[in-house]
Design a protein around this motif. Structure first.
Motif, PDB file in Angstrom:
ATOM      1  N   VAL A   1       0.834  -1.201   0.000  1.00 55.69           N
ATOM      2  CA  VAL A   1       0.000   0.000   0.000  1.00 55.69           C
ATOM      3  C   VAL A   1       0.866   1.247   0.000  1.00 55.69           C
ATOM      4  CG1 VAL A   1      -1.788   1.261   1.270  1.00 55.69           C
ATOM      5  CG2 VAL A   1      -1.857  -1.227   1.179  1.00 55.69           C
ATOM      6  N   MET A   2       1.982   1.191   0.720  1.00 58.57           N
ATOM      7  CA  MET A   2       2.896   2.333   0.740  1.00 58.57           C
ATOM      8  C   MET A   2       3.476   2.590  -0.642  1.00 58.57           C
ATOM      9  SD  MET A   2       6.293   3.367   0.706  1.00 58.57           S
ATOM     10  CE  MET A   2       7.087   1.777   0.875  1.00 58.57           C
ATOM     11  N   TRP A   3       3.890   1.543  -1.355  1.00 60.98           N
ATOM     12  CA  TRP A   3       4.465   1.717  -2.690  1.00 60.98           C
ATOM     13  C   TRP A   3       3.432   2.252  -3.663  1.00 60.98           C
ATOM     14  CZ3 TRP A   3       9.459   1.889  -3.239  1.00 60.98           C
ATOM     15  CH2 TRP A   3      10.281   1.193  -2.346  1.00 60.98           C
ATOM     16  N   LEU A   4       2.197   1.781  -3.554  1.00 59.98           N
ATOM     17  CA  LEU A   4       1.141   2.313  -4.406  1.00 59.98           C
ATOM     18  C   LEU A   4       0.907   3.795  -4.118  1.00 59.98           C
ATOM     19  CD1 LEU A   4      -1.228   1.977  -6.400  1.00 59.98           C
ATOM     20  CD2 LEU A   4      -2.636   1.274  -4.450  1.00 59.98           C
ATOM     21  N   ALA A   5       0.829   4.144  -2.849  1.00 62.89           N
ATOM     22  CA  ALA A   5       0.621   5.551  -2.479  1.00 62.89           C
ATOM     23  C   ALA A   5       1.792   6.409  -2.942  1.00 62.89           C
ATOM     24  CB  ALA A   5       0.433   5.665  -0.967  1.00 62.89           C
ATOM     25  N   ARG A   6       2.999   5.901  -2.816  1.00 65.69           N
ATOM     26  CA  ARG A   6       4.190   6.663  -3.227  1.00 65.69           C
ATOM     27  C   ARG A   6       4.177   6.944  -4.730  1.00 65.69           C
ATOM     28  NH1 ARG A   6       9.592   5.350  -4.783  1.00 65.69           N
ATOM     29  NH2 ARG A   6      11.123   6.793  -3.915  1.00 65.69           N
ATOM     30  N   THR A   7       3.835   5.923  -5.532  1.00 65.58           N
ATOM     31  CA  THR A   7       3.796   6.106  -6.987  1.00 65.58           C
ATOM     32  C   THR A   7       2.708   7.087  -7.400  1.00 65.58           C
ATOM     33  OG1 THR A   7       4.614   3.853  -7.300  1.00 65.58           O
ATOM     34  CG2 THR A   7       3.551   4.903  -9.180  1.00 65.58           C
ATOM     35  N   GLN A   8       1.514   6.896  -6.875  1.00 74.12           N
ATOM     36  CA  GLN A   8       0.409   7.767  -7.237  1.00 74.12           C
ATOM     37  C   GLN A   8       0.606   9.182  -6.701  1.00 74.12           C
ATOM     38  OE1 GLN A   8      -1.975   6.878  -9.342  1.00 74.12           O
ATOM     39  NE2 GLN A   8      -1.000   4.861  -9.501  1.00 74.12           N
ATOM     40  N   LEU A   9       1.281   9.305  -5.586  1.00 74.55           N
ATOM     41  CA  LEU A   9       1.572  10.628  -5.039  1.00 74.55           C
ATOM     42  C   LEU A   9       2.446  11.426  -5.992  1.00 74.55           C
ATOM     43  CD1 LEU A   9       1.436  12.591  -2.622  1.00 74.55           C
ATOM     44  CD2 LEU A   9       3.448  11.450  -1.706  1.00 74.55           C
ATOM     45  N   ARG A  10       3.479  10.791  -6.540  1.00 74.53           N
ATOM     46  CA  ARG A  10       4.353  11.478  -7.494  1.00 74.53           C
ATOM     47  C   ARG A  10       3.584  11.877  -8.760  1.00 74.53           C
ATOM     48  NH1 ARG A  10      10.107  11.506  -6.832  1.00 74.53           N
ATOM     49  NH2 ARG A  10      10.516  10.949  -4.672  1.00 74.53           N
ATOM     50  N   ILE A  11       2.749  10.978  -9.256  1.00 74.31           N
ATOM     51  CA  ILE A  11       1.999  11.256 -10.475  1.00 74.31           C
ATOM     52  C   ILE A  11       1.060  12.452 -10.279  1.00 74.31           C
ATOM     53  CG2 ILE A  11       0.261  10.333 -12.056  1.00 74.31           C
ATOM     54  CD1 ILE A  11       1.488   7.568 -11.601  1.00 74.31           C
ATOM     55  N   THR A  12       0.245  12.386  -9.236  1.00 71.22           N
ATOM     56  CA  THR A  12      -0.711  13.469  -8.985  1.00 71.22           C
ATOM     57  C   THR A  12      -0.001  14.773  -8.647  1.00 71.22           C
ATOM     58  OG1 THR A  12      -0.889  12.728  -6.675  1.00 71.22           O
ATOM     59  CG2 THR A  12      -2.525  11.899  -8.228  1.00 71.22           C
ATOM     60  N   GLU A  13       1.153  14.682  -8.043  1.00 66.27           N
ATOM     61  CA  GLU A  13       1.920  15.872  -7.684  1.00 66.27           C
ATOM     62  C   GLU A  13       2.361  16.641  -8.931  1.00 66.27           C
ATOM     63  OE1 GLU A  13       6.136  15.825  -5.834  1.00 66.27           O
ATOM     64  OE2 GLU A  13       4.711  15.546  -4.189  1.00 66.27           O
ATOM     65  N   GLU A  14       2.906  15.928  -9.914  1.00 70.56           N
ATOM     66  CA  GLU A  14       3.364  16.583 -11.143  1.00 70.56           C
ATOM     67  C   GLU A  14       2.199  17.198 -11.907  1.00 70.56           C
ATOM     68  OE1 GLU A  14       6.443  17.116 -12.112  1.00 70.56           O
ATOM     69  OE2 GLU A  14       7.157  16.172 -10.282  1.00 70.56           O
ATOM     70  N   ILE A  15       1.083  16.478 -11.983  1.00 67.14           N
ATOM     71  CA  ILE A  15      -0.081  16.998 -12.698  1.00 67.14           C
ATOM     72  C   ILE A  15      -0.655  18.216 -11.983  1.00 67.14           C
ATOM     73  CG2 ILE A  15      -2.410  16.436 -13.475  1.00 67.14           C
ATOM     74  CD1 ILE A  15      -1.513  13.552 -13.810  1.00 67.14           C
ATOM     75  N   ALA A  16      -0.643  18.188 -10.642  1.00 64.29           N
ATOM     76  CA  ALA A  16      -1.133  19.344  -9.882  1.00 64.29           C
ATOM     77  C   ALA A  16      -0.247  20.565 -10.111  1.00 64.29           C
ATOM     78  CB  ALA A  16      -1.190  18.995  -8.396  1.00 64.29           C
ATOM     79  N   CYS A  17       1.062  20.369 -10.200  1.00 65.70           N
ATOM     80  CA  CYS A  17       1.969  21.493 -10.477  1.00 65.70           C
ATOM     81  C   CYS A  17       1.746  22.034 -11.891  1.00 65.70           C
ATOM     82  CB  CYS A  17       3.420  21.059 -10.298  1.00 65.70           C
ATOM     83  SG  CYS A  17       3.889  20.778  -8.584  1.00 65.70           S
ATOM     84  N   ASP A  18       1.490  21.137 -12.846  1.00 69.13           N
ATOM     85  CA  ASP A  18       1.176  21.589 -14.199  1.00 69.13           C
ATOM     86  C   ASP A  18      -0.078  22.456 -14.204  1.00 69.13           C
ATOM     87  OD1 ASP A  18       3.345  20.230 -15.211  1.00 69.13           O
ATOM     88  OD2 ASP A  18       2.192  18.433 -15.706  1.00 69.13           O
ATOM     89  N   ALA A  19      -1.104  22.017 -13.442  1.00 71.26           N
ATOM     90  CA  ALA A  19      -2.342  22.799 -13.380  1.00 71.26           C
ATOM     91  C   ALA A  19      -2.102  24.167 -12.760  1.00 71.26           C
ATOM     92  CB  ALA A  19      -3.393  22.032 -12.567  1.00 71.26           C
ATOM     93  N   LEU A  20      -1.208  24.241 -11.771  1.00 66.84           N
ATOM     94  CA  LEU A  20      -0.909  25.526 -11.138  1.00 66.84           C
ATOM     95  C   LEU A  20      -0.167  26.453 -12.101  1.00 66.84           C
ATOM     96  CD1 LEU A  20      -1.087  27.201  -8.576  1.00 66.84           C
ATOM     97  CD2 LEU A  20       1.028  26.133  -7.788  1.00 66.84           C
TER      98      LEU A  20
END
Length: 556
Positions: free
Chosen positions: A250-269
């Motif tokens: 679960v930690m590895w899944l959260a870590r991967t998805q966290l990075r993905i959503t983080e980059e997309i959120a920065c793009d939106a900003l």
């Protein structure tokens, strides 16, 4: 200690999986990436923190209830020690050493092979966990230190135009203080570095030379978006979770998805800034990716680097298609509130106080805890146990008062002739059954002795009613057919009352009851047939009686 760790780990896994489901729905169904990113951060925090509010799932049987009293010496000394711990009790533990050595911290015999295997397995797994975590922490600290020295050797003085550009972008992003901007000679991905103090943005000399000022403006805006969102703090949370929970999928899944959503959120900003067009921004990301094809060194995991999620193609598609969040602001607030409400809860096994107190005593004997550490724990347990007992006593008193009032009303109805004695006793029995069920729903196990006593009372009531009916038959006040029918109806009422109170009736008793009903029906049918042959009853009336009797006996 082992029970606490296992319960905390399993509890966090269950609650974290619930948060994972929420995050995936937000991310894939509604494209609410920023909101999903917040939930992914909460997943990591939940995996690292113990439950703040525990919800009991299952009551564990007390060890004290399954241990012979002789184990504690004569006079029930061990029970008094558990139920009312005092300083003198703790000081006299040494006098009961021989009696307590037979019980382990987990409620098993120390000589039991299963207990030995459990302990050895627990310590082996714990040693492996700690060893791997220590190696990961040591290796990551070594790599971070080496990377820090590498940056110092490669650092160059940035151009004044780049620093001026950084100041304007920081104001536009909303940063109170412009982060340090450092250029290095090696070709490396743009990233944010923070180890305390002021965050730094590192850029390669090649990127500053090959990218236009407009493109460099968007690259710097993306990195400053990481700082504005406090992603450089999340990197260290992620580092801690990876070091301690390296075995947790679960930690590895959260870590991967966290990075993905983080980059997309920065793009939106970045896309919200003035003079930033989506096609220009997409081309800038592609140009930056081409520059990084000859990247010299990869930064450690604690930095927020360009395309750390590894989903550049998905980011470009979202930028060009301009897919936004299709979820209302109120719904976003509701989802965050729900996640926050779920976050502090944990699911644990509920244990009775005597079992916990016994284990504390054994911990003192084993030298795992001192008397000073155990004393406040046992006092708190005794306080909670006393509160629970007082609450149970109040509930029992309330039930007793209601039963007495109902009993008085039924007795008055019997005396006035509104209700027969048999019906009154049947109502009292049903009332006792309902109250017993109400007590059991409050958390206590139904007492087998009370059930046996209830069955005996039913037998006595049935026997008394049968004797009265037999006397009425002998006095000529009732025919044998009516007597059998009344007895049958009375047995049916008692059986129905019993079955409604039982969660699972015994199959053998049900089969025996069915056979008895069949015999009674057959005997009654023979009597009705004899009455028809003797001319005392018409065939039509006989069929009606048989139909009514069949419906009463077999519910058909």
């Amino acid at each position: 200690m082992a029970d606490f760790l296992l319960q905390a780990i399993l509890s966090n896994l269950i609650v974290s999986l619930l948060l994972v489901v929420i995050a995936l729905i937000l991310q894939r169904r509604y494209q609410a990436v920023v909101l999903a990113n917040i939930i992914w951060v909460m997943v990591l925090v939940k995996l690292l923190t113990p439950p703040l509010i525990s919800l009991p799932l299952l009551e564990v049987e007390s060890v004290a209830n399954s241990t012979p009293a002789s184990m504690f010496g004569e006079g029930g000394r061990g029970d008094r020690l558990l139920l009312s711990p005092t300083s003198s009790d703790l000081e006299t533990l040494d006098n009961h050493g021989a009696s307590l050595q037979g019980v382990s911290m987990l409620g098993q015999s120390d000589g039991d092979p299963s207990s030995v295997f459990y302990r050895v397995s627990f310590f082996a797994v714990g040693a492996l966990w700690i060893s791997v975590s220590a190696c990961l922490v040591g290796f990551s600290i070594y790599r971070i230190t080496c990377f820090q020295f590498y940056l110092r050797r490669q650092a160059l003085v940035p151009e004044p135009e780049l620093l001026k550009l950084g100041d304007s972008i920081a104001k536009e992003i909303g940063l109170r203080r412009t982060p340090l901007i450092v250029a290095i000679s090696s070709n490396i991905s743009p990233f944010v570095w923070w180890s305390g103090g002021r965050p730094c943005i590192f850029l390669s000399r090649r990127s500053t030379d090959e990218l236009s000022p407009a493109e460099m403006r968007m690259i710097l805006a993306h990195e400053m978006a990481h700082i504005s969102r406090l992603d450089h703090w999340v990197r260290w949370l992620e580092w801690l979770a990876t070091s301690l929970l390296w075995w947790n999928p679960v930690m590895w899944l959260a870590r991967t998805q966290l990075r993905i959503t983080e980059e997309i959120a920065c793009d939106a900003l970045v896309m919200t800034m003035a003079d930033v067009k989506k096609f220009d921004y997409a081309n800038t990301l592609v140009n930056m990716a081409e520059i990084l094809t000859t990247q010299v060194i990869r930064p450690p995991a604690v930095v927020s680097e360009f395309n750390s999620g590894g989903v550049l193609e998905k980011r470009l598609n979202m930028i060009i298609s301009n897919e936004g969040q299709s979820i209302t602001y109120g719904a976003r607030l509701l989802i965050v509130a729900m996640a926050i409400c779920v976050f502090p809860f944990g699911l644990v096994y509920a244990q009775d106080y005597e079992a916990v107190q016994r284990r504390l005593v054994e911990a003192v004997k084993a030298g795992e805890l001192s008397r000073e550490q155990v004393r406040p724990m046992m006092e708190a347990l005794e306080k909670n146990a006393k509160s629970s007992r007082e609450s149970g006593a109040r509930d029992q008193e309330s039930l007793r008062q209601r039963y007495m009032q109902g009993e008085r009303r039924i007795k008055a109805a019997i005396e006035s002739g509104d209700v027969t004695k048999e019906e009154g006793e049947s109502r009292l029995a049903e009332m006792r059954k309902r109250m017993s069920l109400s007590r059991d729903k409050g958390g206590a196990k139904s007492d087998r002795k009370d059930v046996a006593a209830e069955m005996e009372a039913r037998k006595r009531r049935y026997k008394a009613a049968a004797e009265e009916i037999e006397a009425a038959v002998e006095a000529g006040k009732m025919s044998k057919t009516d007597a059998r029918q009344k007895l049958t109806e009375m047995r049916q009422r008692m059986s129905s009352s019993r079955d409604k109170g039982d969660a699972k009736p015994d199959r053998k008793d049900v089969a025996a009851e069915m056979e008895a009903r069949k015999r009674r029906f057959k005997a009654a049918a023979e009597e009705i047939e004899a009455a028809v042959e003797a001319g005392k009853m018409s065939k039509k009336e006989a069929r009606r009686k048989l139909t009514e009797m069949r419906e009463k006996m077999f519910d058909k």
